[in-house]
Design a protein around this motif. Structure first.
Motif, PDB file in Angstrom:
ATOM      1  N   GLU A   5      -0.770   1.281  -5.316  1.00 51.06           N
ATOM      2  CA  GLU A   5      -1.772   0.770  -4.381  1.00 51.06           C
ATOM      3  C   GLU A   5      -1.166   0.330  -3.057  1.00 51.06           C
ATOM      4  N   ALA A  25       0.228  -2.349  -1.850  1.00 54.20           N
ATOM      5  CA  ALA A  25      -0.210  -3.637  -1.315  1.00 54.20           C
ATOM      6  C   ALA A  25       0.935  -4.491  -0.806  1.00 54.20           C
ATOM      7  N   SER A  60       1.455  -5.483   3.064  1.00 56.76           N
ATOM      8  CA  SER A  60       0.482  -6.435   3.607  1.00 56.76           C
ATOM      9  C   SER A  60       0.841  -7.856   3.216  1.00 56.76           C
ATOM     10  N   ILE A  71      -1.119   9.164  -1.113  1.00 59.05           N
ATOM     11  CA  ILE A  71      -2.195   8.930  -0.133  1.00 59.05           C
ATOM     12  C   ILE A  71      -2.763   7.525  -0.281  1.00 59.05           C
ATOM     13  N   SER A  72      -2.924   7.094  -1.516  1.00 59.55           N
ATOM     14  CA  SER A  72      -3.471   5.748  -1.728  1.00 59.55           C
ATOM     15  C   SER A  72      -2.599   4.708  -1.039  1.00 59.55           C
ATOM     16  N   LEU A 105      -0.395   5.162   1.367  1.00 59.74           N
ATOM     17  CA  LEU A 105      -0.412   5.375   2.815  1.00 59.74           C
ATOM     18  C   LEU A 105      -1.646   4.741   3.444  1.00 59.74           C
ATOM     19  N   LEU A 106      -2.812   4.980   2.851  1.00 61.99           N
ATOM     20  CA  LEU A 106      -4.036   4.418   3.423  1.00 61.99           C
ATOM     21  C   LEU A 106      -3.999   2.892   3.402  1.00 61.99           C
ATOM     22  N   SER A 107      -3.491   2.317   2.327  1.00 61.11           N
ATOM     23  CA  SER A 107      -3.377   0.858   2.287  1.00 61.11           C
ATOM     24  C   SER A 107      -2.583   0.347   3.476  1.00 61.11           C
ATOM     25  N   LEU A 165      -2.000   1.804   6.387  1.00 60.07           N
ATOM     26  CA  LEU A 165      -2.667   2.020   7.670  1.00 60.07           C
ATOM     27  C   LEU A 165      -3.814   1.043   7.877  1.00 60.07           C
ATOM     28  N   ASN A 166      -4.419   0.599   6.785  1.00 59.09           N
ATOM     29  CA  ASN A 166      -5.582  -0.277   6.882  1.00 59.09           C
ATOM     30  C   ASN A 166      -5.237  -1.733   6.649  1.00 59.09           C
ATOM     31  N   SER A 167      -3.993  -2.074   6.732  1.00 60.02           N
ATOM     32  CA  SER A 167      -3.589  -3.443   6.420  1.00 60.02           C
ATOM     33  C   SER A 167      -4.311  -4.453   7.297  1.00 60.02           C
TER      34      SER A 167
END
Lengths: 256, 256, 256, 256, 256, 256, 256, 256
Positions: free
Chosen positions: A186, A188, A191, A217-218, A220-222, A224-226
């Protein structure tokens, strides 16, 4: 040709100790040397302050050996990334001038010929890693930063599922000048770390995981969206890129 | 409470000029204040060296006004991001203490209450922008970096389709200590810029484009897959995040 | 049957030198020959000006050999694409009439039986390649264009991370009548090249890269979203398709 | 400044009719003019043989008017793409020098100031369109090609579901020197057309469709995966890009 | 137990020729038999008019053999799909009662034990295939339809790139009562075929292709977005599903 | 250290039977032990009521053996997940203290060292499985729940295509206190089961399927979009996660 | 021109009652009529047995009115799909000859001019619908099938979350000759229905749902991956396509 | 009809106080009532222990009012989800019997008619929320759980960027019997919370975020890939589903 060499040459020209013609012939290889299948960028070190790095996949052992030798001949350090052990051995056997100098490191999958840069960075770069499975990527980041002249500290297996392990090293993380945080699944951890420290964080997603991790991808998206500002991300499994960027960041404000 | 204030308080305690009880009551609000719908993080400035930033979307004007006031009351600067003009006006009308101090900037869509940080960064942050359509995101990055105490230079409309425009400012780009490069569509500009400069580059993909740009995915992927090492990326259209990260990078090696 | 042969036959019919009946029997195989598992399109050369090309994957060596022979028997050149070395050897061993004429080229993975077309194109087709790892795809494009009767020039390893390497060949690129630009990873090279040249550019994304390159999607999207107009794209790793299209483009304005 | 003008100027310098100083001041604006928010690329016409095109979305009417005037002042034709009627009217009202010359075409959504190029292309460009709903994109392609100096023929509503409609115009399609084929939904038309004609085909996917057409992805993938070689693709709904590329293709072999 | 058997049994009960108790014990296995790891659905043939089909992947050879025997013991035909040759051989060796009856067909990868159904369908099912590489999927569809009691005609390698090959068999296609059209890459063939024939078309996308074919997604999307109404689609490479559905369609209006 | 042990220790401290110093040294390893490459979380059992579970992929046999031993030494049960047979054998050979106690279960791919937890859950956990191919994932869920101290009942091969098989066990399903429902392909089974039972359902998508099942995405989406409320989902193929979550759910209301 | 009309005309020619010249002029419009922006396919009814259907989106009211009139003038029924109420009213106002005959149906969003086809299908088509929110798509399917001459029965709101509602109508579903099953969200209903009935099922995914339903992708994937063979799928929300396909299926074995 | 009512009725039948005929007529509406456009599932409460919930989107106000009244008439509580304020007001105006009882709650967008269930759950359900923007989804979860008879505690704005805010409520979270954790953006909060607590966690991704959050996909993937076992996930923004599932979990071990 390293930056210092270039500056020396030009000063010799300015002072008349070297003729323009001589300087011209020495600089003739600039900005690159054409090997036929590759144009070796001898100018990069001068231009960007870091040695050229050769991307290993898709190149034959012969091509890799030729490029490494071309750099080595001109006194530059060459780093080959993402190189598996078998191709590394084949390339090492083919090296001519750089032969003795070339070391292969199997965990981060790096082949290095030439000396690491002198310590240049200020403070330390902390490489933080969520789980044992993320170690190869973390080590690629850590070794890259070390080869580029930085002091590196490693913090392994401090994932968010047992967050007290992370908190136990909080003070050390807060003292680092740059942090590289590596995590799969995930993703995490960066962050959470960024929420704790004042320095910039380079986040590295890994392909560790299964199913809906979709090869990283999961994670990576985490990243980028931190919701924790001050973090930037690199490509999945790109330990080298993170180490390289962290090294540049660690030199900001220096003589660069 | 800003870091300097905290240090001063603690020194007063150490010297006996302030009693422990008094210090305790002043620090009582740490680490956060509970507004019911939000827990204001008064401690963040101390912990991370930067002011709290409030994410605007999904919050009502009432909620935004309350949070801004809570920060302002404790002497902190508050920045609200991604705020449209209408909600900004409504929030400004509701502000109590921070009323006079709150300024809305429509292009970067930022609401700011309190004074910008004193200049802290070393050198300059260059904000480079591929096209005129990318300007709002670039301006969000530039203003964020300025509010956080950095000197910023802007280079607009230097996309790769007419690369001589970029080369005309090459010397200035090479002199920057950090670069933020903003591009939509194919997102090629950061790779080209990073190939030219020695400093770290923070790449910002924008949602400018149509069809297979997929709202910025094309540009984001370009930046993550760049062949020019030393670049890191933030989320699509995340000018604020890029400005914030560049600010942290620009302070590496300082007393932070 | 090539276009010249058809024209000759029809003129003989018109002049009475060949009876309608004879012509009819010669044309009997038009428009295709049914091999059971395949319908060989003998008419394609007449209709489209280019030889039939056989897509290699998913076909057995037996099927490939039969199809190649069917073309060869009627005096046509056959090109098999994406053929690995092992299946190529098996097919070559099974060829009957085309046996001696069939050459396998391992880098572009092409099997060719029959003579290349006579030079037809005007000017030259430049094949430009971002990195050494992209070479196999670039070579597939270059050889395809050569087999279809064009003069080809190759420019290898001129990626955007060291853009001076590209600028060193700028004049030659501007002189080409068509350009094929091959790149993986972020796929920025075609945009930069198109910004420099007046001729049409066919962009070829490759699957070179890792992580968020997603097997070439990143490069493909870059090329579709290019801000430099005048570029069109083909499928990922489709060197053959690019060479074929460039060949058609290079003949526009000729006797087609 | 158009290419002819540049050549004339340089010849005058060569013959002594114009002083170097005068030429220098005339060329001073090269390669671009800095409007603050945009760097107008006056050199593009010289460098690429086609006028600069301004991407309309994300720019204000004021910005568009300024850029158009900047081109018009130097005797160049300016084309603004993807411009909705409302913003076009606002921009037209703001134009100063280019005022009278600026025409807005609502179906292809183009704003044009200055004279179309003189006919340059050889033969004709056929614009083929699968359905009536695809007309705006097809018209954007057709008008672009016409403005760039080509003869264009339009074939509308000849989709594959009633393929006899396509066959009725087969001879005309085979006579075109370049074809632009526009289709949404399953995007099959370009493959079928390419199977029938000897000339290069530029395929344009449109966002016409619903559900699993995913805004044009289905059509785009069809075109990238076509089994008919000789076709290349542009971005979804990118009629302008197709017209521009087709125009370049149509000039291959000419004085470029 | 097949439908006829059930009807006969019930009629014997009705006429008193069989006691309720006897019937009860014969029907005891209904609706399924529990093998521990599988619940064999003996009732399916009665309920749906077609034999149970066993999905091969993920099952061990032992499990497959047990299930096939369970069906065979009760007089039913069993079909195992997507079975590779190695596992098929292992399963055949383990079969007890169904041993002699079990045939493996390598191209469609089917293992069949028991007799094919008697011809039930009306007219013929045409299986049309775009290219030789699509043959295994087409054959899976064709053999499935034959095993379920239909007359099948095959039309191979009639892709849209040489559309005259398709037109040469147009009359036969128009005479079929149901059509299965199999295509990979851009998947355009079913749309073209459906535009020519009055009968329902079942479209089968295949994973034939590379790059942006994404393992059949491109072809699947084409078929779902077809502009030719009267077509329905099955999963990628699902030749069995298409053959089964076509068989049901071919029996509509009969005594089923 | 298990929760009971901790409580006992603290009570001894409270009663004076154990000195603070002694307790301190016993608790010294809390909260984790640093193995260099891993930080073993001895505190987890106390904190979360369940033993630590080691994710097998990406770890070497040596690393796994070290971690298992570290847990075993402190009296805790260790479970390694997703471990293939070969690496399991290598790890077992390397174990020191946990050697005799470590059992490998090949179907659910679990390595277990130490005793299963005592029965803690209330009622039974039903593990329901759509097809025989889903069995490994279902077994991973079932064994996990058993090892964590629950009574488990298994219902195999009750997919929706023969829904009477499901209805035959409806009463038993309605009696379960928690249900784990495992399905691949279209993943419809959990929705149907949830419509029949009053207890919470944990849905597990599997990667069983082909083509547009996209490795389990189809099943996962079905479960997330279920119209039957009361269902929650875990990652694709995550039998362990489902078993673990169901175990926690089954203890709600107990003394935890 | 309907099929009967064509047959009559040709028989008159055969019998000499109509001259070839007269027939020729009557047939002159075949196969299509060019309206400039559209080529009306008058031949489709003859060729495919069903009337032309006009796709509404992206066409202006003027274009729709012209096309409908063109069909109506030649005695054919025209159906316009996916037409919103506003554009329908505008088109109706513009109709000339078809004016009185054109009816707009708001729920299925169909505009129909001309008489429905005479009942042609055998048995009934059952339209089954998972939830009330799916009704518009189900009604589009049902009305299409009725307009094409079939008897239709509707079963609404029989989703799998309360499966007894479905079982209450099981007998009627088993009696249908073709079934259309409409569902959004997880899209499980068609699989369950197909497990119960012997006839072919056309599955229609709808965009009903939120979040990870991704506008119908979840339901579409469920239907493509169904474990119940005999089902085929159409595009998301494509009620018209399902009704059309079901109508063709319902005529298999008839005089077509 | 609620479960208690059913049990009472059946006991009356058993004791002879109610005749079978009377009971039959009372039960006649079971299992559902056909409203034409909807089949009201009066049996659900008996079968699943929870009231029917009506999905609001895609239904007209008339349909919603009819369904609510049908439930209310039979003494059941009806909950309508995802209902915007405007449609709620229209439905309320149309209600007949349920009129006075129907309350609309704007933040969670729920319309409720009838009494909430009596408190049934054991302990408390904690609803934890990452940021103020996630409040509406969190409130939908919290209110759903309360309406279904649970005690709920709310913890708002405790995201991971300021993790000390979360730690300040750690003890309370550890005391909850079930936790619902709501987060958008990177969705890291549920993993961190699950690492701290022994009870099961239901994770709810929200669509809060921008760019590469892809409407909640980033958060959803984080939750599915969590390294903290014991967590399960629901659909994006599905606060209702989480509240419903948590309520069922909170009743495990009770008399259900």
């Amino acid at each position: 040709m390293k930056p210092d060499d270039l500056q020396a040459l030009l000063e010799q020209v300015a002072s008349g100790d070297t003729s323009v013609q001589t300087a011209q012939s020495q600089l003739a290889k600039l900005p690159f040397e054409d090997l036929g299948f590759a144009r070796v960028d001898h100018h990069r070190h001068v231009r960007t302050g870091s040695p050229e790095v050769i991307y290993g996949p898709g190149k034959t052992a012969e091509q890799i050996a030729s490029i490494v030798d071309a750099f080595f001949r001109t006194g530059q350090t060459a780093i080959v990334t993402r190189l598996d052990a078998e191709k590394a051995a084949a390339a090492q056997a083919l090296l001519v001038e750089a032969k003795a100098a070339a070391q292969y490191e199997p965990v981060p999958r790096l082949l290095v010929a030439g000396e690491p840069l002198k310590a240049q960075g200020q403070g330390t770069i902390a490489v933080v890693c969520a789980g044992t499975s993320d170690l190869p990527v973390a080590e690629e980041a850590a070794r890259t930063a070390e080869l580029l002249g930085n002091t590196v500290e490693r913090y392994t297996d401090v994932g968010v599922a047992g967050i007290h392990r992370l908190f136990a090293v909080k003070d050390k993380l807060q003292a680092a000048s740059v942090l590289i945080v590596v995590a799969g699944m995930e993703g995490a951890l960066p962050s959470v770390v960024k929420g704790l420290v004042p320095s910039p964080v380079v986040a590295v997603p890994t392909s560790v995981g299964f199913g809906a991790s979709f090869g990283g991808i999961s994670a990576l998206l985490s990243m980028l969206n931190s919701c924790a500002p001050g973090m930037t991300a690199v490509n999945i499994d790109n330990g080298f890129g993170a180490g390289y960027a962290a090294s540049l960041i660690n030199r900001v404000g220096l003589q660069s």
